[in-house]
Structure formats: C-alpha cells, structure tokens
Design a protein around this motif. Structure first.
Motif: not given
Length: 556
Positions: A319-327, A530-532, A329-340
C-alpha cells in the motif's frame, strides 16, 4: 358455490404450477449458460485436428505443464504454512496484539496478485530502490552480486501466497475454533508434547476445512493471468492468451483451454468432496472449548513477528509503495480519460453483479422449491464456473458466438445484401455472460447461506394464504434476504472489478477498465502510472474484506 370454489382452486393450482415451470426454465437456462463455454471449448478442441495438439506437445505443452504444476505446488505449500500457522497462533494462543491480528491477517485479500506484483517489481527489480541502494553502498556493479529474481516462478508464487493465504486462514481458524478440547487435552494427558498433539490431533481434525482452503488457492492460482503474464512465467493461462491473440491460433487456444479446464474440474471435484466431509472436523463436546496458551518472553515475540510478516508484506508495504508510485506517476484520476475507465469498470461490475445475483436467486430458489435431482444438478452445474479460469470461459464463449455472428452475417448478405457485422461477439453482454459463469458460485453461496435461515414453515404459511411460488419469493424471501443479497452483490462487484483475463480477451473495442489500464501500463514498464488504477482496485477490494473482518470480530 362449490363450482366457484373448485374453479378458484384450479386457477390457484395453475398459477402455482406456472410459477414452478418458470423457475425450472430460468434455473436450467442459467445452468445452460454456465455449461456452454465448457462444451464449446471441448468441441473446438476436439475438432481442431491432431496436427495442432501434436505441435503443442512437441513445443510448449511440456513447459506449460511443468511451470503450472510448479507454481501450484509452491502456492499450495506456502498458503498452507502461512494460513494454518497464523490461524493456530491467533486461535490457540494469546500474545500482545492477538486481537488486532485476528482481523489484520484478512486484509491481503483486498489485493489482486497482479497489483502486488507491480508494487514489488517497482522496489525489487534491478532499477528498483533496493538493488540501487545496494549498489550505491557497496560499489558493486550489476554482475558483482546475486539478488533473487522477482520475475520468476518463485516470485509469482510469493505474490500469490501473500494474497491467497487468507482463504486457508479463515477456514482453518473456523475449524480450530469449533474443535473440542477433549481430544487435544487427552493427548497431552498421555504425555504428548503440545507440538505433537497439534500435528497428531488438532491438524487432522481440521484437515477437511484446511484442504478445502488450499484447493481454493490452487484453483485461483491456475486461473491467474495478470501476475504470471507480467512476470513472463509461461503457464496455461498465458499460453491461451498468446495462442488466441499473438498467434491467432484458435484451435491451439481451445486445446490449451481444454487441458486447463480438465485440471480445473478435477480440482473442483476434489474440493467438493472435501467440503462435503468438512463437518467431521469436530470431535468431542463442542461446549468444551480449547483453553488458549499464554505466550510470554521470546515465544510471544516470535508469535508477534510471525503474524506481522504476512500483514506487512501482503498489505501494509505494498500500500505504501503504491501510494509512493502514484504520487510520482503523473496520472490524474479525475481526468476525463480515467473517469471513463472508472465508468466502464463500474458499469461492467454493476450490470454483472445484478445479473449474477438474479441468476443465483433463480437457481437457489428453484432448488428450495423443488428439491431433487433436477434442481440439484442445475445448482451443481451453476457452481462449476468458479473452478474455470477466466481465459477458458472467454474462449468457450467467443468460439460459438463468433461462429453464430459469422453465419448470420453471411446469411443476411446472401439474402438481403445487408451486413450485420458482429452482433454478439465483442459486446458488453457477452462479457457479462462470462462474469456470470465465473462468479455465480460466489453469489449462489451467499444467497443460499441467507436462505438457510428462512424456516420452511414460512413457505408453508405463505402457500396456505394463497401465494404462488413467485409471490412467496417476492413477499417473504427477498425482504428477509436483503443483507445476503447485498453481500452477494458486493462480492461479485469487487470480483468483476479485479477480473483481468476474460476482460482482456472479450472487452468491446475501445472499452478499457481500470484493471486493463493497469495491466497495459505495467506491460509498458510504466509502473508509476499503473499505481493509480491499481490503488482504486485495492480500495474497492477493501469493501468485502471489511465485511469479512466484521464477521471475524463477532466470532472471537
């Protein structure tokens, strides 16, 4: 007046008979859908010709067989050791923090194995922080030291053990809690040591429950695709996907799927036999409970460490590793693509959960309404899907429906000069059918567990008041079974969110889910990205784990 009464009685009988026939048709329709992919795989494999299977036997089949069996052996041994050991410690001993670990040991169930693989590869692979730090501190070069290879059969086995051992832990813990102390204390009174009494008395008494848990982990192992594919471990699951997509060899994929199907059904039969005999683990007077042993000193420290390790490695650290990777990663979970991606995942999971629970109600209520060979056979067939890997189900559904679509398109072209294209193949409904086959057993188990609490007298009272079978279901059963139905919905919803092989093979064009996006980014070595989606999948997976933890807390 008598004629009116007789006419009314005949009408009521016709309505009851009509309700029974409807439930019969619905139950066997569901059973037929569950049986279709298995029959289709067998038919496609047997009509594929001997040249294909001979080529497979000369090239990849021995490798797939040995790798799959090695992985199964490692996972079975690991889950047995970790699950049984942890269950014995928290049930039969007392040490600091034991109440916390009773619940915490279930938490790794929230992680799909492939998500755990992404997290540990990010840390332990050659460019990862562990090996980079080792080279910086020692001044060694890449060829100056040996480090365990995470992308290997052993690495895949460790990932699977960390997320699957809770199956064994939960069943073993329940078996140990229900055991009587009489036999164990009698063995101690005869001079047997505590360890010897455990191996000779307690463990054999809990054997059916433990064996059932280990067999569940084995079936999950042979069905796994994401972990072995990412680690480049060549098993039957990866072979089916490679044959279908990379080589466009439909016959080869079907024959590999048939091999895996045979192994899975063999395990399902064994599990069924074990589950049927699980009631014999109890001995002596159930009211004589086993007194827990108080651990002190180094024994308490050792027990604490042994319980911390699986929780730390299976939940806290990734869980800690994924949070670190996600920060980073440059992936925006609220972007239109990820919301799709999120919308697609929730849509698939919601529709599949509703359809699967409806199917479970049809099969379960028919078995209660008309207990006998016919209803028992329908229920048994409906449960077979839990032992069939997602890749096998995908191949089994794609083959007949692709043939149907092609035949229909050819007939429409010849008759009306109209091309219908692919009406069923590649549609969301065929994918939902695959999820139905795969996860119906889980929904049926939750439904029947709740249905067992509804006394038969309630059915008799409803029928005496003139209710038809469907009226009894609607007005009596469903209101009482609301908690069980919600549990079934939640279990199937989360399972669909995590499902990867069937989704990869059968998803509609340009219809990606969070699991597919995580797999695609990880395959491109973009682990931070991939972490997000992986974190979202884990967060959703925590929901049924919380329910399980609540049940564990109530049974202390």
């Amino acid at each position: 007046m008598a004629d009116t009464t007789m006419i009314a009685a005949r009408g009521a009988n016709r309505r009851k008979a009509g309700g029974t026939r409807l439930m019969f048709c619905m139950a066997w329709l569901v059973a037929g859908v569950c049986l279709l992919p298995m029959l289709a795989v067998a038919l496609a494999a047997l009509t594929g010709g001997t040249d294909t299977i001979q080529h497979l036997m000369e090239t990849v089949l021995p490798r797939y067989t040995m790798t799959t069996l090695s992985l199964v052996a490692l996972v079975a041994t690991g889950t047995f050791a970790v699950g049984v050991g942890a269950a014995w410690l928290v049930t039969m001993t007392r040490f600091p923090g034991v109440r916390i670990f009773e619940i915490a040991l279930v938490l790794p169930l929230a992680f799909p194995a492939y998500v755990l693989a992404y997290a540990y590869t990010y840390v332990l692979d050659h460019p990862g922080i562990v090996q980079s730090t080792l080279r910086d501190v020692t001044g060694w070069g890449p060829r100056d030291y040996w480090f365990p290879e995470i992308r290997s059969v052993g690495g895949a086995a460790v990932m699977l053990v960390l997320v699957l051992y809770p199956y064994v832990y939960l069943l073993a813990r329940a078996a140990f809690m229900q055991q009587s102390a009489s036999a164990f204390l009698a063995a101690r009174a005869l001079g047997t040591s505590a360890w010897s009494a455990f191996f000779k008395v307690s463990l054999p008494m809990a054997r059916p429950a433990i064996a059932g848990g280990v067999l569940l982990t084995v079936m999950e192992t042979i069905a796994d695709f994401g972990t072995v594919a990412y680690f480049s471990v060549q098993t039957f699951a990866t072979g089916i996907y490679t044959s279908w997509f990379s080589m466009a060899d439909r016959a080869g994929a079907a024959q590999l799927a048939l091999c895996l199907l045979g192994f899975a059904l063999f395990l399902a039969i064994i599990e069924r036999v074990q589950r049927g005999s699980a009631k014999y683990h109890q001995a002596g007077k159930s009211t004589v409970h086993m007194p827990p042993a108080e651990l002190t000193g180094w024994q308490a420290v050792l027990a604490l460490v042994l319980c911390i390790i699986p929780v730390l490695l299976g939940f806290a650290l990734p869980t800690v590793i994924l949070f670190d990777m996600g920060l980073s990663g440059g992936q925006d979970l609220l972007s239109h693509r990820y919301l799709g991606f999120l919308r697609n995942s929730v849509t698939l999971a919601g529709v599949a959960a509703a359809v699967t629970v409806f199917a479970a109600i049809c099969v379960g209520f028919f078995h209660r309404l008309r207990p006998g060979r016919s209803s028992a056979a329908a229920a048994y067939i409906a449960r077979l899907g839990y032992a069939v890997p997602g890749g096998v189900i995908a191949v089994g559904l794609m083959v007949p429906f692709a043939a149907f679509d092609n035949a229909l398109d050819a007939w429409m072209r010849a008759t009306f000069d109209i091309s219908t294209g692919l009406l069923v193949t590649g549609s969301i409904w065929l994918l939902v059918a695959a999820y139905l086959v795969r996860f119906l057993a889980a929904a049926l188990g939750a439904y029947e567990g709740g249905q067992s609490t509804v006394h038969a007298n309630m059915d008799a009272a409803a029928r005496s008041l003139g209710h038809t079978p469907l009226g009894t279901l609607r007005r009596v059963h469903l209101p009482l079974l609301t908690p069980s139905l919600l549990t079934a919905l939640l279990i199937v919803f989360v399972d669909v969110m995590k499902e990867l092989p069937a989704t990869l093979i059968m998803r509609p064009f340009n219809f990606d889910t969070l699991a597919v996006q995580a797999y695609r980014l990880a395959s491109d070595e973009r682990l931070e990205g991939a972490a997000v989606p992986s974190l979202v999948i884990v967060a959703v997976g925590l929901l049924p784990v919380i329910l399980i933890c609540r049940q564990v807390g109530k049974r202390r």
